[in-house]
Design a protein around this motif. Structure first.
Motif, PDB file in Angstrom:
ATOM      1  N   GLU A   1      83.175 -36.012  30.021  1.00 16.19           N
ATOM      2  CA  GLU A   1      81.752 -36.416  30.004  1.00 16.19           C
ATOM      3  C   GLU A   1      81.567 -37.692  30.812  1.00 16.19           C
ATOM      4  O   GLU A   1      82.378 -38.611  30.731  1.00 16.19           O
ATOM      5  N   SER A   2      80.498 -37.693  31.611  1.00 17.26           N
ATOM      6  CA  SER A   2      80.273 -38.854  32.465  1.00 17.26           C
ATOM      7  C   SER A   2      79.095 -39.664  31.951  1.00 17.26           C
ATOM      8  O   SER A   2      78.013 -39.149  31.773  1.00 17.26           O
ATOM      9  N   HIS A   3      79.384 -40.893  31.689  1.00 15.35           N
ATOM     10  CA  HIS A   3      78.290 -41.792  31.292  1.00 15.35           C
ATOM     11  C   HIS A   3      78.395 -43.080  32.080  1.00 15.35           C
ATOM     12  O   HIS A   3      77.940 -44.124  31.668  1.00 15.35           O
ATOM     13  N   PHE A   4      79.040 -42.935  33.262  1.00 16.08           N
ATOM     14  CA  PHE A   4      79.322 -44.121  34.059  1.00 16.08           C
ATOM     15  C   PHE A   4      78.162 -44.480  34.977  1.00 16.08           C
ATOM     16  O   PHE A   4      77.452 -43.594  35.471  1.00 16.08           O
ATOM     17  N   SER A   5      78.042 -45.761  35.201  1.00 16.05           N
ATOM     18  CA  SER A   5      77.040 -46.231  36.162  1.00 16.05           C
ATOM     19  C   SER A   5      77.616 -46.107  37.572  1.00 16.05           C
ATOM     20  O   SER A   5      78.814 -45.856  37.746  1.00 16.05           O
ATOM     21  N   VAL A   6      76.771 -46.322  38.557  1.00 17.03           N
ATOM     22  CA  VAL A   6      77.226 -46.221  39.960  1.00 17.03           C
ATOM     23  C   VAL A   6      78.303 -47.258  40.232  1.00 17.03           C
ATOM     24  O   VAL A   6      79.280 -46.981  40.943  1.00 17.03           O
ATOM     25  N   GLU A   7      78.137 -48.433  39.657  1.00 12.23           N
ATOM     26  CA  GLU A   7      79.133 -49.493  39.869  1.00 12.23           C
ATOM     27  C   GLU A   7      80.493 -49.071  39.294  1.00 12.23           C
ATOM     28  O   GLU A   7      81.529 -49.314  39.902  1.00 12.23           O
TER      29      GLU A   7
ATOM     30  N   PHE B   1      79.137 -37.820  39.838  1.00  8.38           N
ATOM     31  CA  PHE B   1      79.571 -38.853  40.786  1.00  8.38           C
ATOM     32  C   PHE B   1      78.741 -38.759  42.063  1.00  8.38           C
ATOM     33  O   PHE B   1      78.233 -39.757  42.580  1.00  8.38           O
ATOM     34  N   LYS B   2      78.663 -37.524  42.537  1.00 10.59           N
ATOM     35  CA  LYS B   2      77.975 -37.271  43.809  1.00 10.59           C
ATOM     36  C   LYS B   2      76.504 -37.676  43.725  1.00 10.59           C
ATOM     37  O   LYS B   2      75.983 -38.370  44.609  1.00 10.59           O
ATOM     38  N   GLU B   3      75.851 -37.212  42.657  1.00 18.21           N
ATOM     39  CA  GLU B   3      74.402 -37.496  42.496  1.00 18.21           C
ATOM     40  C   GLU B   3      74.141 -38.994  42.431  1.00 18.21           C
ATOM     41  O   GLU B   3      73.235 -39.509  43.105  1.00 18.21           O
ATOM     42  N   LYS B   4      74.953 -39.666  41.644  1.00 19.02           N
ATOM     43  CA  LYS B   4      74.740 -41.106  41.475  1.00 19.02           C
ATOM     44  C   LYS B   4      75.005 -41.882  42.761  1.00 19.02           C
ATOM     45  O   LYS B   4      74.271 -42.815  43.097  1.00 19.02           O
ATOM     46  N   LEU B   5      76.058 -41.452  43.474  1.00 20.36           N
ATOM     47  CA  LEU B   5      76.372 -42.133  44.740  1.00 20.36           C
ATOM     48  C   LEU B   5      75.343 -41.816  45.819  1.00 20.36           C
ATOM     49  O   LEU B   5      75.047 -42.640  46.674  1.00 20.36           O
ATOM     50  N   GLU B   6      74.797 -40.583  45.773  1.00 22.92           N
ATOM     51  CA  GLU B   6      73.764 -40.178  46.747  1.00 22.92           C
ATOM     52  C   GLU B   6      72.493 -41.016  46.567  1.00 22.92           C
ATOM     53  O   GLU B   6      71.811 -41.343  47.547  1.00 22.92           O
ATOM     54  N   GLN B   7      72.200 -41.300  45.327  1.00 14.34           N
ATOM     55  CA  GLN B   7      70.968 -42.050  45.036  1.00 14.34           C
ATOM     56  C   GLN B   7      71.109 -43.542  45.345  1.00 14.34           C
ATOM     57  O   GLN B   7      70.115 -44.239  45.512  1.00 14.34           O
ATOM     58  N   ARG B   8      72.346 -43.984  45.392  1.00 14.30           N
ATOM     59  CA  ARG B   8      72.569 -45.425  45.580  1.00 14.30           C
ATOM     60  C   ARG B   8      72.211 -45.858  46.999  1.00 14.30           C
ATOM     61  O   ARG B   8      72.436 -45.136  47.969  1.00 14.30           O
ATOM     62  N   THR B   9      71.645 -47.022  47.091  1.00 12.59           N
ATOM     63  CA  THR B   9      71.391 -47.660  48.388  1.00 12.59           C
ATOM     64  C   THR B   9      71.845 -49.116  48.310  1.00 12.59           C
ATOM     65  O   THR B   9      71.683 -49.763  47.274  1.00 12.59           O
ATOM     66  N   ILE B  10      72.413 -49.575  49.414  1.00 14.63           N
ATOM     67  CA  ILE B  10      72.841 -50.991  49.488  1.00 14.63           C
ATOM     68  C   ILE B  10      72.111 -51.627  50.661  1.00 14.63           C
ATOM     69  O   ILE B  10      72.222 -51.158  51.800  1.00 14.63           O
ATOM     70  N   GLN B  11      71.360 -52.631  50.380  1.00 16.13           N
ATOM     71  CA  GLN B  11      70.595 -53.306  51.440  1.00 16.13           C
ATOM     72  C   GLN B  11      71.535 -54.148  52.300  1.00 16.13           C
ATOM     73  O   GLN B  11      72.242 -55.017  51.758  1.00 16.13           O
ATOM     74  N   PRO B  12      71.554 -53.892  53.578  1.00 18.01           N
ATOM     75  CA  PRO B  12      72.423 -54.733  54.425  1.00 18.01           C
ATOM     76  C   PRO B  12      71.896 -56.156  54.558  1.00 18.01           C
ATOM     77  O   PRO B  12      70.724 -56.424  54.252  1.00 18.01           O
ATOM     78  N   SER B  13      72.731 -57.054  54.998  1.00 13.54           N
ATOM     79  CA  SER B  13      72.308 -58.462  55.155  1.00 13.54           C
ATOM     80  C   SER B  13      71.280 -58.597  56.287  1.00 13.54           C
ATOM     81  O   SER B  13      71.181 -57.710  57.148  1.00 13.54           O
ATOM     82  N   ASP B  14      70.539 -59.691  56.247  1.00 13.57           N
ATOM     83  CA  ASP B  14      69.486 -59.901  57.255  1.00 13.57           C
ATOM     84  C   ASP B  14      70.073 -60.037  58.670  1.00 13.57           C
ATOM     85  O   ASP B  14      69.401 -59.736  59.654  1.00 13.57           O
ATOM     86  N   MET B  15      71.274 -60.524  58.704  1.00 14.70           N
ATOM     87  CA  MET B  15      71.915 -60.738  60.009  1.00 14.70           C
ATOM     88  C   MET B  15      72.393 -59.432  60.664  1.00 14.70           C
ATOM     89  O   MET B  15      72.688 -59.416  61.859  1.00 14.70           O
ATOM     90  N   ALA B  16      72.476 -58.387  59.838  1.00 13.90           N
ATOM     91  CA  ALA B  16      73.056 -57.132  60.341  1.00 13.90           C
ATOM     92  C   ALA B  16      72.267 -56.591  61.537  1.00 13.90           C
ATOM     93  O   ALA B  16      72.844 -56.203  62.555  1.00 13.90           O
TER      94      ALA B  16
END
Lengths: 196, 218
Positions: A123-129, B5-20
Motif C-alpha cells: 500500500e502506498s501512502h507516500f508523499s512525492v518527497e 509513484f508514476k502519478e505522483k511524480l507526473e503531477q510534481r513540478t519543480i520551479q527552476p531558479s530565476d537565473m536558469a
C-alpha cells in the motif's frame, strides 16, 4: 446543450494547438520571446523529470538547461507528429542518461538473473518527497532502469537500446531496484511504526 | 504502487531558479553568434579553394608554356633536319658529278691511252717499220679503246638516272622521330638523376654503416 458545450471545447483545443504551433515556429526562428514562453511553460515539469534521475537539484537544473538548448536548436526538426511535451520530455530523459553515463560512469553488470516481481501489493501512502527519497536511495543504474520502466513507461527492449545493454540486464536491474525499494519501504514503515 | 509513484511524480513540478532562464538565454545568444562564424568558415574555405584553383591553373599554364618551348626546340630540329637532308641531297647530287668527273677522268685516261696508242702508232709510222699485224693490233687496240669509251657514256647516263633514286632512298632513310629523340633525352636525364641519387644514397649508407660500426666498436 451538450453539443453546444462540446463545440467550444474542441475549438478551444484547436486554437491552443494552433497557438502552440505558432510559438514553436517563432522559437525555431530564434524568437527569444517565443523561446521564453516555451521554457516557462515546460521547465517546471522538465526539472521534475531531471530530478528523478539526478539527486542534486542544481545538477538537474544544469541538465535541464542543456536539454532546453538542444530543444531550441533542433526545433526545426520537430514534425508535429506527437505531442510537443512528449518530444521535450524525451530529450530531457536522453540528456539525463548521457549525463549519468558520462559524469558518473555508470556500469551495468551483465547479470541476467531476475525475478518477475512487483510491489503492487504494498500500500502506498507516500508523499512525492518520500517517493523521491526512495528513488534517490537506489544506485544510479537501478534508478535509471526503474525510472525508464516504471515512470516513463519504456519497454525493456527500448531501455536496452537506450542504455546499450542486454534486455536481460535491464530486467535484472529492475528486479534488483524493486527489491531494494521493498526493503527501504519496509524499513520506513518499521520506522514510522516505531518498531526499529 | 508503481502507478502511484508514476502519478505522483507526473503531477510534481519543480520551479527552476530565476537565473536558469538567464543562463539559457546567454547560451542561446552564444550559439546564435557562432552561426555566422560558421558561414564565414565556409566562405574562407571557398576562397581558399578558389586560390588553389587559380594557382593550379597558372601552374598548368606555365607547364604548357614550358612544353611549348620544348616543342619549338623540337620544331627547330625538325627544321634543321631538312637542311641536313638538303645537304645530304647536295652531297648525293654532287656524287653523280664526281661520278661524272670519274667518268670524265676515265674518259680522259682512256683518251690519253688512245693518244698514247696513236703516239705509239706515230712512232711506228715514223720508224717506218710498219707491220700490218702490229697495225691490226693497234687498230684493234684503238677499236678497243673506242669501245671502252662508248660504254662510259652509257654509264654516265645510267648513273645520272640512278642518282635521284638513291637520293630519294637516302631521303626516306634519314627520318628522325622527334618524340623518340625527346624520350631518349629524357631517359638520359633520368638515368643521370638516378645515378646521382644512387651515389648519394650509397654514400649516406656507407657513412651510417661506418658510424654504427664505430659506435659498436666503442
Amino acid at each position: 446543450m451538450t453539443t453546444e458545450t462540446k463545440q467550444p471545447i474542441v475549438l478551444k483545443v484547436i486554437a491552443l494547438h494552433q497557438e502552440e504551433k505558432d510559438i514553436i515556429a517563432q522559437a525555431a526562428e530564434n524568437n527569444r520571446h517565443a523561446q521564453q514562453v516555451i521554457y516557462s511553460k515546460h521547465s517546471p515539469k522538465m526539472l521534475s523529470i531531471c530530478r528523478q534521475y539526478v539527486k542534486d537539484v542544481h545538477q538537474a537544473e544544469d541538465i535541464m538547461i542543456t536539454a532546453f538548448m538542444k530543444v531550441f536548436t533542433s526545433l526545426k526538426s520537430f514534425e508535429h507528429k506527437g505531442s510537443f511535451e512528449g518530444w521535450i520530455r524525451r530529450i530531457m530523459v536522453n540528456e539525463c542518461i548521457s549525463y549519468l553515463r558520462v559524469q558518473k560512469k555508470v556500469k551495468f553488470l551483465e547479470d541476467e538473473f531476475y525475478i518477475e516481481d512487483t510491489f503492487n501489493n504494498i500500500e502506498s501512502h507516500f508523499s512525492v518527497e518520500d517517493i523521491q527519497s526512495l528513488i534517490d536511495g537506489l544506485p544510479d543504474g537501478y534508478r535509471m532502469v526503474f525510472n525508464l520502466y516504471a515512470i516513463e513507461g519504456f519497454k525493456h527492449q527500448e531501455i536496452a537500446k537506450m542504455l546499450g545493454i542486454n534486455e536481460g540486464t535491464s530486467k535484472s536491474q529492475l528486479s534488483r531496484a524493486r527489491e531494494m525499494l521493498k526493503d527501504q519501504i519496509n524499513k520506513l514503515k518499521n520506522y514510522e511504526n516505531g518498531t526499529e | 504502487m508503481e502507478k502511484d509513484f508514476k502519478e505522483k511524480l507526473e503531477q510534481r513540478t519543480i520551479q527552476p531558479s530565476d537565473m536558469a532562464w538567464d543562463r539559457l538565454d546567454a547560451m542561446l545568444s552564444v550559439a546564435e553568434n557562432k552561426k555566422p562564424k560558421k558561414d564565414r568558415t565556409w566562405m574562407y574555405m571557398a576562397a581558399a579553394f578558389l586560390v588553389f584553383l587559380l594557382v593550379g591553373v597558372l601552374f598548368l599554364n606555365q607547364e604548357k608554356e614550358n612544353s611549348g618551348i620544348d616543342n619549338n626546340s623540337v620544331v627547330t630540329t625538325e627544321r634543321e633536319q631538312p637542311e641536313t637532308n638538303s645537304q645530304i641531297n647536295d652531297e648525293t647530287f654532287a656524287a653523280p658529278a664526281t661520278n661524272q668527273e670519274a667518268v670524265a677522268v676515265q674518259g680522259l685516261s682512256k683518251n690519253t691511252q688512245h693518244n698514247k696508242v696513236s703516239g705509239f702508232k706515230r712512232d711506228i709510222i715514223s720508224n717506218g717499220t710498219i707491220q700490218s699485224a702490229a697495225q691490226e693490233n693497234l687498230a684493234a687496240n684503238d677499236n678497243k679503246s673506242s669501245s671502252v669509251i662508248v660504254p662510259s657514256n652509257d654509264a654516265e647516263k645510267m648513273l645520272a638516272a640512278t642518282a635521284p633514286t638513291e637520293t630519294a632512298k637516302k631521303k626516306r632513310g634519314v627520318k628522325v622521330d622527334p618524340n623518340a629523340l625527346l624520350s631518349a633525352a629524357e631517359e638520359e636525364l633520368d638515368d643521370s638523376f638516378k645515378d646521382k641519387v644512387l651515389i648519394g644514397a650509397v654514400k649516406n649508407f656507407d657513412a651510417v654503416r661506418s658510424a654504427v660500426a664505430n659506435r659498436n666498436y666503442e
